[in-house]
Write a protein that holds these residues in place. Structure first.
Motif, PDB file in Angstrom:
ATOM      1  N   LEU A 265       0.161 -58.893 -18.404  1.00 17.41           N
ATOM      2  CA  LEU A 265      -0.059 -60.274 -18.293  1.00 17.41           C
ATOM      3  C   LEU A 265       0.820 -60.137 -17.007  1.00 17.41           C
ATOM      4  N   GLU A 266       1.783 -59.514 -16.580  1.00 18.72           N
ATOM      5  CA  GLU A 266       3.161 -60.077 -15.621  1.00 18.72           C
ATOM      6  C   GLU A 266       2.479 -59.922 -14.385  1.00 18.72           C
ATOM      7  N   THR A 267       1.339 -59.021 -13.971  1.00 17.82           N
ATOM      8  CA  THR A 267       0.412 -58.029 -13.019  1.00 17.82           C
ATOM      9  C   THR A 267      -0.676 -59.092 -12.458  1.00 17.82           C
ATOM     10  N   VAL A 268      -1.203 -59.516 -14.021  1.00 21.60           N
ATOM     11  CA  VAL A 268      -1.971 -60.844 -14.106  1.00 21.60           C
ATOM     12  C   VAL A 268      -2.285 -61.711 -12.995  1.00 21.60           C
ATOM     13  N   LEU A 269      -0.501 -62.026 -13.349  1.00 25.50           N
ATOM     14  CA  LEU A 269      -0.825 -64.073 -13.161  1.00 25.50           C
ATOM     15  C   LEU A 269      -0.306 -63.021 -11.239  1.00 25.50           C
ATOM     16  N   ALA A 270       0.644 -62.027 -11.170  1.00 25.93           N
ATOM     17  CA  ALA A 270       0.687 -62.150  -9.874  1.00 25.93           C
ATOM     18  C   ALA A 270       0.612 -61.925  -8.745  1.00 25.93           C
ATOM     19  N   ALA A 272      -2.201 -63.798  -8.428  1.00 24.47           N
ATOM     20  CA  ALA A 272      -3.688 -64.387  -8.736  1.00 24.47           C
ATOM     21  C   ALA A 272      -2.802 -65.628  -8.026  1.00 24.47           C
ATOM     22  N   LEU A 273      -1.119 -66.153  -8.442  1.00 26.45           N
ATOM     23  CA  LEU A 273      -0.462 -66.861  -7.656  1.00 26.45           C
ATOM     24  C   LEU A 273       0.826 -65.966  -6.652  1.00 26.45           C
ATOM     25  N   ARG A 274       0.220 -65.193  -6.237  1.00 28.01           N
ATOM     26  CA  ARG A 274       1.639 -64.035  -5.258  1.00 28.01           C
ATOM     27  C   ARG A 274       1.505 -65.259  -3.783  1.00 28.01           C
ATOM     28  N   PRO A 275      -0.012 -65.911  -3.725  1.00 28.84           N
ATOM     29  CA  PRO A 275       0.098 -66.849  -2.491  1.00 28.84           C
ATOM     30  C   PRO A 275       1.227 -67.205  -2.447  1.00 28.84           C
ATOM     31  N   ARG A 276       1.858 -68.168  -3.661  1.00 28.88           N
ATOM     32  CA  ARG A 276       1.996 -69.288  -4.287  1.00 28.88           C
ATOM     33  C   ARG A 276       4.043 -68.861  -4.276  1.00 28.88           C
ATOM     34  N   ARG A 277       3.948 -67.454  -4.766  1.00 31.33           N
ATOM     35  CA  ARG A 277       5.300 -67.071  -4.506  1.00 31.33           C
ATOM     36  C   ARG A 277       6.178 -66.057  -3.811  1.00 31.33           C
ATOM     37  N   LEU A 294      -5.861 -71.177  -2.446  1.00 28.19           N
ATOM     38  CA  LEU A 294      -4.600 -71.987  -3.678  1.00 28.19           C
ATOM     39  C   LEU A 294      -3.684 -72.413  -2.717  1.00 28.19           C
ATOM     40  N   THR A 295      -3.134 -72.309  -1.821  1.00 22.96           N
ATOM     41  CA  THR A 295      -1.458 -73.019  -1.502  1.00 22.96           C
ATOM     42  C   THR A 295      -2.048 -74.817  -1.589  1.00 22.96           C
ATOM     43  N   ASP A 296      -2.832 -75.235  -1.165  1.00 22.99           N
ATOM     44  CA  ASP A 296      -3.689 -76.200  -1.184  1.00 22.99           C
ATOM     45  C   ASP A 296      -3.512 -76.664  -2.347  1.00 22.99           C
ATOM     46  N   ASP A 302       1.448 -73.153 -13.963  1.00 18.85           N
ATOM     47  CA  ASP A 302       1.688 -73.092 -14.525  1.00 18.85           C
ATOM     48  C   ASP A 302      -0.108 -73.672 -15.045  1.00 18.85           C
ATOM     49  N   GLN A 303      -0.231 -74.855 -14.590  1.00 18.48           N
ATOM     50  CA  GLN A 303      -1.062 -75.727 -14.444  1.00 18.48           C
ATOM     51  C   GLN A 303      -2.917 -74.156 -14.334  1.00 18.48           C
ATOM     52  N   LEU A 304      -2.777 -72.984 -13.105  1.00 20.65           N
ATOM     53  CA  LEU A 304      -3.197 -72.415 -12.667  1.00 20.65           C
ATOM     54  C   LEU A 304      -2.819 -71.420 -13.596  1.00 20.65           C
ATOM     55  N   ALA A 305      -1.626 -70.906 -13.877  1.00 20.65           N
ATOM     56  CA  ALA A 305      -1.335 -69.754 -15.078  1.00 20.65           C
ATOM     57  C   ALA A 305      -3.006 -69.782 -16.045  1.00 20.65           C
ATOM     58  N   TYR A 306      -2.870 -71.641 -16.520  1.00 17.66           N
ATOM     59  CA  TYR A 306      -3.820 -71.390 -17.848  1.00 17.66           C
ATOM     60  C   TYR A 306      -4.988 -71.183 -17.740  1.00 17.66           C
ATOM     61  N   ASP A 307      -5.625 -72.103 -16.499  1.00 14.61           N
ATOM     62  CA  ASP A 307      -6.750 -71.639 -16.077  1.00 14.61           C
ATOM     63  C   ASP A 307      -7.287 -70.652 -15.568  1.00 14.61           C
ATOM     64  N   LEU A 308      -6.766 -69.079 -15.206  1.00 12.98           N
ATOM     65  CA  LEU A 308      -7.031 -68.517 -15.358  1.00 12.98           C
ATOM     66  C   LEU A 308      -6.530 -67.488 -16.135  1.00 12.98           C
ATOM     67  N   ILE A 309      -6.039 -67.342 -16.936  1.00 10.23           N
ATOM     68  CA  ILE A 309      -5.890 -66.933 -19.073  1.00 10.23           C
ATOM     69  C   ILE A 309      -7.242 -67.918 -19.553  1.00 10.23           C
ATOM     70  N   LEU A 310      -7.548 -68.951 -19.773  1.00  8.68           N
ATOM     71  CA  LEU A 310      -8.837 -69.153 -20.053  1.00  8.68           C
ATOM     72  C   LEU A 310      -9.980 -68.667 -19.568  1.00  8.68           C
ATOM     73  N   ASP A 311     -10.282 -68.930 -17.777  1.00  7.34           N
ATOM     74  CA  ASP A 311     -10.520 -67.867 -17.243  1.00  7.34           C
ATOM     75  C   ASP A 311     -10.890 -66.429 -18.194  1.00  7.34           C
ATOM     76  N   ILE A 312     -10.543 -65.930 -18.189  1.00  5.50           N
ATOM     77  CA  ILE A 312      -9.887 -64.898 -18.221  1.00  5.50           C
ATOM     78  C   ILE A 312     -10.861 -64.413 -20.207  1.00  5.50           C
ATOM     79  N   ILE A 313     -10.689 -64.969 -20.734  1.00  2.78           N
ATOM     80  CA  ILE A 313     -10.258 -64.782 -21.930  1.00  2.78           C
ATOM     81  C   ILE A 313     -12.275 -65.241 -22.206  1.00  2.78           C
ATOM     82  N   ARG A 314     -12.389 -66.417 -21.338  1.00  2.00           N
ATOM     83  CA  ARG A 314     -13.745 -66.803 -21.760  1.00  2.00           C
ATOM     84  C   ARG A 314     -14.947 -65.730 -21.528  1.00  2.00           C
TER      85      ARG A 314
END
Length: 501
Positions: A265-270, A272-277, A294-296, A302-314
């Motif tokens: 999960l840490e790798t997936v979020l990293a 996906a969100l690396r440009p923000r981090r 993504l930056t814009d 937190d919302q981006l992470a939530y949407d990503l996880i739900l996309d993967i689950i769906r």
């Protein structure tokens, strides 16, 4: 009770700017007009003073814990003052959080644990109850006393290393081993833990408290691979996911992650969100466009992470990985040390964050996705002949990640996947070659700091890299201690110990 002026007088740089009757407001006004060097001195001097005060606090907490031992019942020091435990008493007296109070008590108990039990048992004297020798974590106690460690660093290293395993005679030293030989083996285990503590003390000034804890935990697993697998499986059994409705009526979820799930999960979020981090800048044009988008994006992380996880689950695997992650698909990279005889170390570690995993887990990943061989020396330096081109190749980047473990800048804990490869010899100005030995991993922020702040880095042969400030001050860019354990760079190399059956 000491006044503000009394305390401020113990800070040399600030003391020289105060007058009789100065209070916090006058001190603030004085500091506002100080030069940069002076205000930095005030911070450093007050931090040194705070360490000394903190040491007194934790010692007091340790004595209180000793005098509040459960054997004393309601006559214990804390209980007699209406508190359920020493930690509760310390929390009330200091106004600290529960976690901070518990840490003070843990560290305090470690500092006074050779002072004898509250009441010597069976008529024995207090000296009979004391250990015959210093505990394995004596280097931590010495470092705390000398202000080389804070209590938070002490606690992180000690908790991360845990206790040395009880060595079984049959496992560790052969069938004919006697009690004396078993005792010697146990002593060697304690010495290995003490050596690890010393190494981590030496690295404390370079690392965050969280990174110290993780390195200590990984080193413990390398020294005790059988215990590592048992701990890995124990955490796996604790995995859970539950949903519940909060007081506001909105549904919530809670997860307890095992080690592999945490890494994934840490790798997936990293990814996906690396440009923000603050991820690497040097990417292809398509990835740059995606990073800008993504930056814009108006959503929070937190919302981006939530949407990503739900996309993967769906979708399970949602269309194709490139649409989800861009040019680099998310995946956990593991580093497994193999000696010249082809024997693999019993514990591997992740490329990012240096989290240990058992050998069986590493072998499972090799079966799933294969491996990239990288030959290194005992210090983790890749044995590479270099490349005559401007940018480091993907394989060279892997080699740098294995050697450096992340950003090498002092105090930075950014993982390797967030780093950029910096040439210490400039390509055009110094006619520098793109060689592994002349490259180093820096996170985006520190890479930009180096170039824009006119810092520079040097290295003699394969010694440590040295960071130079324009003022002439230098800083050693030390490798992470856990990597020295992984690649056999500890002299003498530590034994691996097997716990008693």
């Amino acid at each position: 009770m000491p006044t503000f002026t009394d305390v401020a007088a113990l800070i040399p740089t600030l003391c020289g700017r105060l007058v009789d009757g100065s209070d916090a407001d006058l001190a603030r006004a004085s500091m506002m007009v100080m030069a940069d060097a002076e205000i930095v001195s005030v911070l450093e001097e007050s931090a040194k003073l705070a360490k000394q005060v903190e040491q007194i606090q934790v010692l007091a907490a340790g004595v209180i814990a000793l005098r509040s031992h459960r054997e004393r019942g309601h006559s214990g020091l804390s209980q007699a003052r209406g508190h359920r435990s020493a930690a509760a008493f310390v929390q009330d007296a200091t106004g600290s959080t529960k976690a901070d109070a518990n840490r003070k008590v843990r560290v305090g108990e470690a500092l006074v644990d050779d002072a004898g039990a509250p009441e010597p048992a069976d008529g024995a004297s207090a000296s009979d109850e004391r250990p015959a020798e210093d505990p394995w974590y004596q280097p931590l106690r010495d470092a705390l006393r000398d202000s080389r460690l804070t209590s938070a660093q002490f606690d992180a290293i000690r908790r991360g290393l845990g206790e040395p395993p009880t060595v079984g005679a049959g496992d560790a030293i052969g069938d004919e081993a006697d009690a004396d030989a078993q005792a010697r083996a146990q002593q060697e285990a304690r010495a290995a833990w003490a050596q690890a503590a010393e190494h981590l003390v030496g690295e404390a000034a370079e690392r965050t408290v969280e990174e110290l804890w993780q390195q200590a935990r990984t080193i413990r697993d390398m020294l005790d691979p059988e215990g590592a697998e048992a701990r890995f499986l124990e955490r796996f059994e604790k995995r859970s996911f539950r949903m519940f409705r909060g007081q506001d009526g909105q549904k919530r979820a809670s997860m307890v992650l095992d080690d592999e799930g945490d890494l994934f999960l840490e790798t997936v979020l990293a990814v996906a969100l690396r440009p923000r981090r603050g991820g690497p800048r040097f990417v292809d044009s398509d990835e740059k466009a995606r990073a800008k988008s993504l930056t814009d994006d108006a959503r929070t992380n937190d919302q981006l992470a939530y949407d990503l996880i739900l996309d993967i689950i769906r979708a399970g695997a949602l269309a194709d990985a490139e649409n989800v992650f861009g040019t680099r698909q998310a995946g956990v990279r593991l580093v497994q040390s193999v000696n010249a005889d082809g024997k693999a170390a019993p514990v591997a570690h992740s490329e990012d964050h240096l989290i240990s995993v058992p050998l069986a887990t590493a072998e499972q990943h090799i079966c799933d996705s294969g491996f990239v061989p990288v030959t290194v020396d005992s210090c983790g330096n890749p044995l590479d002949v270099g490349r005559e081109q401007r940018l480091f190749t993907p394989k060279q980047r892997i080699a740098l990640a294995i050697r450096d473990g992340g950003c090498r800048w002092k105090g930075c804990d950014r993982p390797a996947s967030y780093c950029e490869a910096h040439h210490i010899d400039e390509w055009a100005k110094d006619k520098g070659r793109t060689d592994i030995d002349r490259g180093i991993l820096l996170c985006r922020y520190h890479h930009m700091t180096l170039h824009h702040g006119k810092w520079w880095i040097t290295r003699r042969a394969k010694d440590d890299f040295v960071l130079h400030h324009p003022s002439g001050e230098t800083f050693a860019m030390r490798p992470r201690t856990v990597l020295s354990y992984a690649f056999g760079g500890i002299d003498p190399p530590p034994r691996r110990f097997r716990p008693a059956a």
